[in-house]
Design an enzyme around this catalytic site. Structure first.
Site, PDB file in Angstrom:
ATOM      1  CB  SER A  41      -0.959   0.012   1.180  1.00  0.00           C
ATOM      2  OG  SER A  41      -0.260   0.301   2.361  1.00  0.00           O
ATOM      3  CE  LYS A  70      -1.629   1.642   5.590  1.00  0.00           C
ATOM      4  NZ  LYS A  70      -1.743   0.827   4.417  1.00  0.00           N
TER       5      LYS A  70
END
Lengths: 98, 141
Positions: free
Chosen positions: A14, A54
């Site tokens: 991701s 993230k």
């Protein structure tokens, strides 16, 4: 107090293309002691006893921030996990970006 | 001396061995269905049918129906690819050896239906999606 630097291994896609699956990164665990998290920082946070990596895309005034994966079309992030508390953030990922 | 060395080495390993941080992708929800792809393929057929029945000067309806046709052809492809990459497993492939080829060709048909207003291609897509749906249903038994 924790050590200033922690070694982390990234698992998943991701954060591509910035961070590839399997890459080792260093996390500065002291980065947010005196400073608040900033937009565009890549950070590692703890949620349900697991670490996630993230990018911070929004910093809210209520002590939370929104964190999304760079590979937005394929990422489990604040869109499902919700906003992330500042105190869940372990530190800032030391990643060289182009 | 040996226990001390062991303790020290485990401390060092624990300190310097990397912890895993997840850069998760999909949520493995385990909910799969062939219905979305079938409805999307049916919509493509219906739109082609309606477009072909339109009066020549109804340009607005033509644009809207073409857009819906293209959106559903794209949606059909996406739903098929989800089944292909996330649902079907090697054991399904050993039972249906032409599965890869079938899905690949059907995905190409989706693209063809995006590009063209072609009833033959639309019907072919509908049939191919129905066949994949049949395989899907068989694997669920």
């Amino acid at each position: 107090m924790s050590w200033p630097i922690k070694l982390i291994k990234i698992k998943g896609h991701s954060m591509q293309p910035t961070i590839q699956d399997g890459r080792l990164i260093l996390v500065n665990q002291w980065a947010y002691i005196f400073k608040k998290p900033r937009i565009r920082d890549i950070a590692v946070f703890r949620k349900d006893n697991k670490l996630f990596c993230k990018r911070i895309t929004a910093v809210h005034t209520d002590g939370y921030c929104t964190m999304l994966g760079d590979n937005e079309s394929d990422s489990l992030d604040s869109r499902e996990l919700g906003k992330i508390r500042f105190d869940s953030i372990l530190g800032k990922a030391c990643v060289k970006e182009r | 001396m040996k226990p001390l060395i062991n303790t020290l080495s485990s401390l060092i390993i624990r300190r310097f061995s990397p912890e895993i941080a997840y850069a998760h992708c999909d949520i493995p929800c385990g909910i799969y269905s062939d219905h979305p792809s079938q409805i999307a393929a049916d919509t493509v057929v219906k739109m082609v049918e309606k477009i072909q029945a339109l009066p020549k000067d109804d340009i607005h309806s033509l644009i809207r129906m073409t857009m819906v046709k293209e959106q559903h052809a794209e949606l059909c492809k996406r739903e098929l690819l989800i089944l292909w990459t996330d649902y079907f497993k090697p054991e399904h492939l050993s039972k249906y050896p032409n599965l890869h080829d079938k899905i690949w060709k059907t995905a190409k048909l989706c693209s063809k239906n995006k590009q063209e207003i072609n009833m033959d291609a639309a019907r072919e897509l509908q049939e191919a999606v129905h066949e994949i749906g049949h395989i899907f249903a068989e694997t669920k038994k």
